[in-house]
Design an enzyme around this catalytic site. Structure first.
Site, PDB file in Angstrom:
ATOM      1  N   SER A 145      12.219 -11.708   8.010  1.00 46.41           N
ATOM      2  CA  SER A 145      11.181 -12.604   7.492  1.00 46.41           C
ATOM      3  C   SER A 145       9.977 -12.594   8.439  1.00 46.41           C
ATOM      4  O   SER A 145       9.476 -11.523   8.769  1.00 46.41           O
ATOM      5  CB  SER A 145      11.757 -14.009   7.293  1.00 46.41           C
ATOM      6  OG  SER A 145      10.861 -14.833   6.587  1.00 46.41           O
ATOM      7  N   ARG A 212       9.617 -28.448   3.071  1.00 47.14           N
ATOM      8  CA  ARG A 212      10.897 -27.775   3.276  1.00 47.14           C
ATOM      9  C   ARG A 212      11.616 -27.549   1.948  1.00 47.14           C
ATOM     10  O   ARG A 212      12.217 -26.495   1.730  1.00 47.14           O
ATOM     11  CB  ARG A 212      11.783 -28.607   4.209  1.00 47.14           C
ATOM     12  CG  ARG A 212      13.154 -28.015   4.486  1.00 47.14           C
ATOM     13  CD  ARG A 212      13.050 -26.664   5.163  1.00 47.14           C
ATOM     14  NE  ARG A 212      14.352 -26.206   5.650  1.00 47.14           N
ATOM     15  CZ  ARG A 212      14.558 -25.046   6.246  1.00 47.14           C
ATOM     16  NH1 ARG A 212      13.538 -24.217   6.424  1.00 47.14           N
ATOM     17  NH2 ARG A 212      15.752 -24.706   6.665  1.00 47.14           N
ATOM     18  N   ASP A 307      14.931 -11.205  -3.468  1.00 47.99           N
ATOM     19  CA  ASP A 307      14.059 -12.042  -2.638  1.00 47.99           C
ATOM     20  C   ASP A 307      12.986 -12.713  -3.505  1.00 47.99           C
ATOM     21  O   ASP A 307      12.229 -12.049  -4.208  1.00 47.99           O
ATOM     22  CB  ASP A 307      13.397 -11.171  -1.567  1.00 47.99           C
ATOM     23  CG  ASP A 307      12.828 -11.969  -0.408  1.00 47.99           C
ATOM     24  OD1 ASP A 307      12.329 -13.084  -0.639  1.00 47.99           O
ATOM     25  OD2 ASP A 307      12.872 -11.463   0.732  1.00 47.99           O
ATOM     26  N   HIS A 340      16.260 -14.336  -0.169  1.00 49.75           N
ATOM     27  CA  HIS A 340      15.527 -14.058   1.066  1.00 49.75           C
ATOM     28  C   HIS A 340      16.356 -14.337   2.314  1.00 49.75           C
ATOM     29  O   HIS A 340      16.267 -13.607   3.305  1.00 49.75           O
ATOM     30  CB  HIS A 340      14.255 -14.904   1.099  1.00 49.75           C
ATOM     31  CG  HIS A 340      13.406 -14.673   2.308  1.00 49.75           C
ATOM     32  ND1 HIS A 340      12.704 -13.502   2.506  1.00 49.75           N
ATOM     33  CD2 HIS A 340      13.156 -15.455   3.399  1.00 49.75           C
ATOM     34  CE1 HIS A 340      12.051 -13.573   3.663  1.00 49.75           C
ATOM     35  NE2 HIS A 340      12.309 -14.737   4.221  1.00 49.75           N
ATOM     36  N   ASP A 341      17.149 -15.385   2.300  1.00 50.44           N
ATOM     37  CA  ASP A 341      17.920 -15.788   3.480  1.00 50.44           C
ATOM     38  C   ASP A 341      19.231 -15.034   3.642  1.00 50.44           C
ATOM     39  O   ASP A 341      20.023 -15.380   4.529  1.00 50.44           O
ATOM     40  CB  ASP A 341      18.223 -17.291   3.423  1.00 50.44           C
ATOM     41  CG  ASP A 341      17.161 -18.126   4.113  1.00 50.44           C
ATOM     42  OD1 ASP A 341      16.199 -17.549   4.648  1.00 50.44           O
ATOM     43  OD2 ASP A 341      17.297 -19.372   4.121  1.00 50.44           O
TER      44      ASP A 341
END
Length: 368
Positions: A145, A212, A307, A340-341
């Site tokens: 990232s 967040r 992603d 993505h994570d």
């Protein structure tokens, strides 16, 4: 050895890309393994937007790190072989100088008086730290990232001491959808009355938590959310008629937001997300060639097909550009419901670990 700090740029100030200067700069970092006598066995690990220097446990009862599965004796980053360094990024809030740090000129926190900075500035601070630690060569710079952006900048600015790059889930330039998400998150913070022009006490909790929550929606996938939450509800007491039914996904996101405000600074979030937006190594450098064209060292690029933040088409385009300019690039794609994570998820280690291990093991002998 846990978090250490070193004060840099005491005699000569840090010159930022925008021409501003800063002195001194305190850097928080953690190290694993031992620097060799030849001082050339270093791996530099770059964390993502809200990460820290605590990449792995140092002892059994230590707090978990964000990449424990990859770091340690016999693991992918073998600490019997490599000297691993992980820093908290410049502009962050976990041990390195940033907006919440005290401005020596005023005795008050910098807040929004902190100078703007770029990914290039972040790695300039890291370069100074490694020099202070006695590192002469880097086997590989590894990051996912925002960490991948830092790794790419290392290949451009400090290829003279860097032998390879591993970039996970990071494009050569932030795309418009990622920039758009970052704007929404910043606006949530800026529009919180408690933000108070950056001069808050505590944190602007509502805005930072909302930011967040938006971020979490880009870090995972709809497939994962559907499997985990469907339309399940949880028991919640609320006086508002519109919120009598509370969904599990809402509870999950609120928990993520509430816990985030306990560990992160809102001003740092503003600065770092803007640094991500501005990252673009496809832009012409002083010689009118794209900055990435300077990359001449082995470069591993791993894209995540699911992603939602840095889209796979941007990673594929990056790979094609690197090939066109004869960069020695190796490209792989990973599919994961974690999106993505995925590179941070224990369950997905078998998808990433062999790619990283093979790349490191097949570097030229001088790099090992």
């Amino acid at each position: 050895m846990t978090l250490q700090q070193k004060e840099l740029f005491q005699k000569s100030p840090l010159l930022l890309e925008n021409g501003e200067t800063l002195s001194p700069v305190l850097v928080g970092y953690e190290t694993y393994g031992t620097l060799s006598a030849s001082r050339d066995n270093c791996i530099l690990l770059e964390h993502a937007l809200t990460g820290t220097a605590h990449a792995a446990k140092h002892f059994e009862d230590d707090a978990p790190g964000w990449w424990d599965d990859y770091i340690g004796p016999g693991k992918t980053i073998d600490t019997d072989k490599y000297f691993l360094v992980c820093t908290n990024v410049f502009g962050g809030c976990s041990g390195t100088t940033g907006p919440s740090s005290i401005n020596p000129k005023t005795g008050e926190p910098f807040r929004l008086q902190f100078p703007g900075f770029s990914i290039k500035d972040i790695i300039k601070v890291q370069r100074e730290l490694l020099e202070q630690l006695g590192v002469t060569r880097i086997v590989s710079v590894i990051g996912g990232s925002m960490g991948g952006m830092q790794a790419t900048e290392w290949a451009i600015d400090y290829a003279d001491i860097t032998d390879s790059i591993i970039n996970i889930a990071s494009p050569l330039a932030a795309g418009p959808d990622a920039i758009g998400y970052n704007l929404i998150m910043r606006m949530a913070i800026l529009n919180d009355p408690d933000f108070n022009g950056g001069n808050y006490i505590g944190q602007p909790e509502g805005g930072l938590a909302t930011a967040r929550m938006v971020g979490m929606m880009t870090y995972r996938t709809s497939e994962l959310f559907s499997k985990r939450f469907e339309r399940f509800t949880v028991a919640e007491s609320s006086p508002a008629a519109f919120s009598k039914e509370h969904f599990q996904i809402e509870s999950y996101l609120q928990y993520q937001g509430d816990t985030f405000v306990e560990r992160f600074d809102a001003n740092s979030y503003l600065y770092l997300t803007k640094a991500i937006d501005l990252f673009d190594v496809t832009a012409p450098a002083k010689d009118d060639l794209p900055a990435f064209s300077k990359i001449k060292i082995p470069y591993l690029l791993i894209g995540i097909t699911t992603d939602q933040l840095f889209r796979i088409h941007d990673l594929r385009r990056g790979y094609e550009l690197l090939k066109e300019w004869d960069v020695p690039v190796t490209y792989h794609e990973v599919a994961s419901e974690y999106g993505h994570d995925a590179f941070l998820v224990e369950k997905e280690v078998p998808k990433f670990e062999p790619l990283i291990r093979s790349f490191l093991n097949n570097l030229p002998v001088k790099s090992i």
